[in-house]
Scaffold this motif. Structure first.
Motif, short mmCIF file in Angstrom:
data_model
loop_
_atom_site.label_atom_id
_atom_site.label_comp_id
_atom_site.label_asym_id
_atom_site.label_seq_id
_atom_site.Cartn_x
_atom_site.Cartn_y
_atom_site.Cartn_z
N UNK A 174 5.22 -2.11 -5.06
CA UNK A 174 6.46 -2.23 -5.84
C UNK A 174 7.66 -1.75 -5.05
N UNK A 175 7.50 -0.62 -4.37
CA UNK A 175 8.61 -0.05 -3.62
C UNK A 175 9.03 -1.00 -2.49
N UNK A 176 8.06 -1.54 -1.76
CA UNK A 176 8.38 -2.42 -0.63
C UNK A 176 9.04 -3.70 -1.11
N UNK A 177 8.55 -4.27 -2.21
CA UNK A 177 9.15 -5.49 -2.75
C UNK A 177 10.59 -5.23 -3.20
N UNK A 178 10.81 -4.09 -3.84
CA UNK A 178 12.15 -3.74 -4.29
C UNK A 178 13.10 -3.58 -3.12
N UNK A 179 12.64 -2.92 -2.06
CA UNK A 179 13.48 -2.71 -0.89
C UNK A 179 13.86 -4.02 -0.22
N UNK A 180 13.01 -5.05 -0.38
CA UNK A 180 13.26 -6.34 0.25
C UNK A 180 13.71 -7.39 -0.76
N UNK A 181 14.10 -6.93 -1.94
CA UNK A 181 14.71 -7.79 -2.97
C UNK A 181 13.81 -8.98 -3.34
N UNK A 182 12.52 -8.68 -3.49
CA UNK A 182 11.57 -9.71 -3.89
C UNK A 182 11.13 -9.45 -5.33
N UNK A 183 11.09 -10.50 -6.13
CA UNK A 183 10.67 -10.38 -7.52
C UNK A 183 9.17 -10.69 -7.62
N UNK A 184 8.36 -9.65 -7.70
CA UNK A 184 6.91 -9.78 -7.80
C UNK A 184 6.45 -8.93 -8.96
N UNK A 185 5.56 -9.46 -9.77
CA UNK A 185 5.06 -8.77 -10.96
C UNK A 185 3.79 -8.01 -10.58
N UNK A 186 3.93 -6.72 -10.29
CA UNK A 186 2.79 -5.90 -9.87
C UNK A 186 2.26 -5.08 -11.04
N UNK A 187 0.92 -4.96 -11.11
CA UNK A 187 0.29 -4.18 -12.16
C UNK A 187 -0.96 -3.49 -11.62
N UNK A 188 -1.17 -2.27 -12.03
CA UNK A 188 -2.39 -1.53 -11.68
C UNK A 188 -3.46 -1.90 -12.70
N UNK A 189 -4.19 -2.95 -12.39
CA UNK A 189 -5.23 -3.49 -13.27
C UNK A 189 -6.35 -4.10 -12.44
N UNK A 190 -7.55 -4.11 -12.98
CA UNK A 190 -8.61 -4.96 -12.45
C UNK A 190 -8.45 -6.36 -13.03
N UNK A 191 -9.14 -7.32 -12.47
CA UNK A 191 -9.11 -8.68 -13.01
C UNK A 191 -9.67 -8.70 -14.42
#
Length: 244
Positions: free
Chosen positions: A98-115
């Motif tokens: 999440x931190x890296x995506x935010x720093x690079x202005x990328x919109x990615x939906x991250x979640x701490x979950x198993x499949x």
């Protein structure tokens, strides 16, 4: 129903190994260090990305990266135009992603979950799923494939990466990579969990997948060079599609 994060809601899942999750949690803070413990992933990632985007279009498609770690592949596919969701059982890895995506202005939906937990908590289905080197780290890889099938739209694509179980893979992925060349931390891999292509194909058929392609990945550590090969001797990828 919206996606839920295990940082907020506890979800029971019996298809994860706490020891395996802890291994990758310890790597989380160095995930984006191209000279650190996961430096081989930085060399392999462009090759994987190119293979995936050549097998099916990702632009404007909903793609799920299962076992995304710190987000190397997730970000690469997002930059290729995919609408990305990344999930991982490690909270530390997801925080890094999440931190890296935010720093690079990328919109990615991250979640701490198993499949399995995602299937329980969300009605969303995906056009494609990537699952890189996770099958050999879960207690029941065949069950995971059935779960992934239920997360896909009919006809959806899946790309899996894992490690063959044979003498060359033991010598290359364990002895050389972990103990001689120090490409990975010692204990990263358990040889008994490696997966022969014939086993993976059988599990895929049982989950209503149709395998369409298989390639090997050959890595040269001295020059940090990775290329695809026709022989799945050690590391390999499989592209399959879900039946209607």
């Amino acid at each position: 129903m919206s996606l839920l994060s295990c940082e907020i809601v506890g979800i029971e899942s019996d298809n994860q190994d706490a020891n395996e999750v802890e291994k990758f949690t310890r790597l989380a803070q160095d995930w984006w260090d191209s000279t650190g413990d996961v430096k081989t992933l930085h060399s392999i990632n462009p090759v994987r990305t190119k293979y995936i985007t050549a097998r099916f279009p990702v632009r404007d498609r909903c793609v799920l990266d299962v076992g995304c770690g710190g987000g190397l592949l997730t970000e690469a596919l997002a930059k290729a135009g995919a609408n990305m969701t990344g999930i991982d059982a490690s909270q530390a890895a997801i925080r890094t992603a999440r931190q890296h995506a935010s720093e690079h202005h990328l919109r990615i939906d991250y979640h701490c979950l198993t499949a399995e937990a995602l299937l329980q908590t969300s009605e969303q289905r995906f056009d494609a799923i990537t699952c890189m080197e996770l099958l050999e780290h879960v207690p029941d890889p065949e069950q995971l494939l059935h779960t992934l099938a239920r997360l896909l739209n009919p006809g959806g694509h899946i790309v899996l990466s894992t490690i063959n179980r044979n003498l060359p893979s033991y010598l290359g992925a364990v002895v050389a990579a972990e103990y001689l060349l120090h490409l990975l931390p010692k204990g990263t891999h358990d040889y008994s969990r490696f997966i022969r292509p014939s086993e993976l194909y059988r599990w895929l058929r049982a989950a209503n997948f149709h395998a369409e392609d298989i390639v090997g990945l050959h890595y040269l550590p001295g020059v940090n060079y990775c290329t695809l090969t026709s022989a799945p001797t050690i590391n390999y990828m499989v592209h399959a599609r879900l039946g209607a």
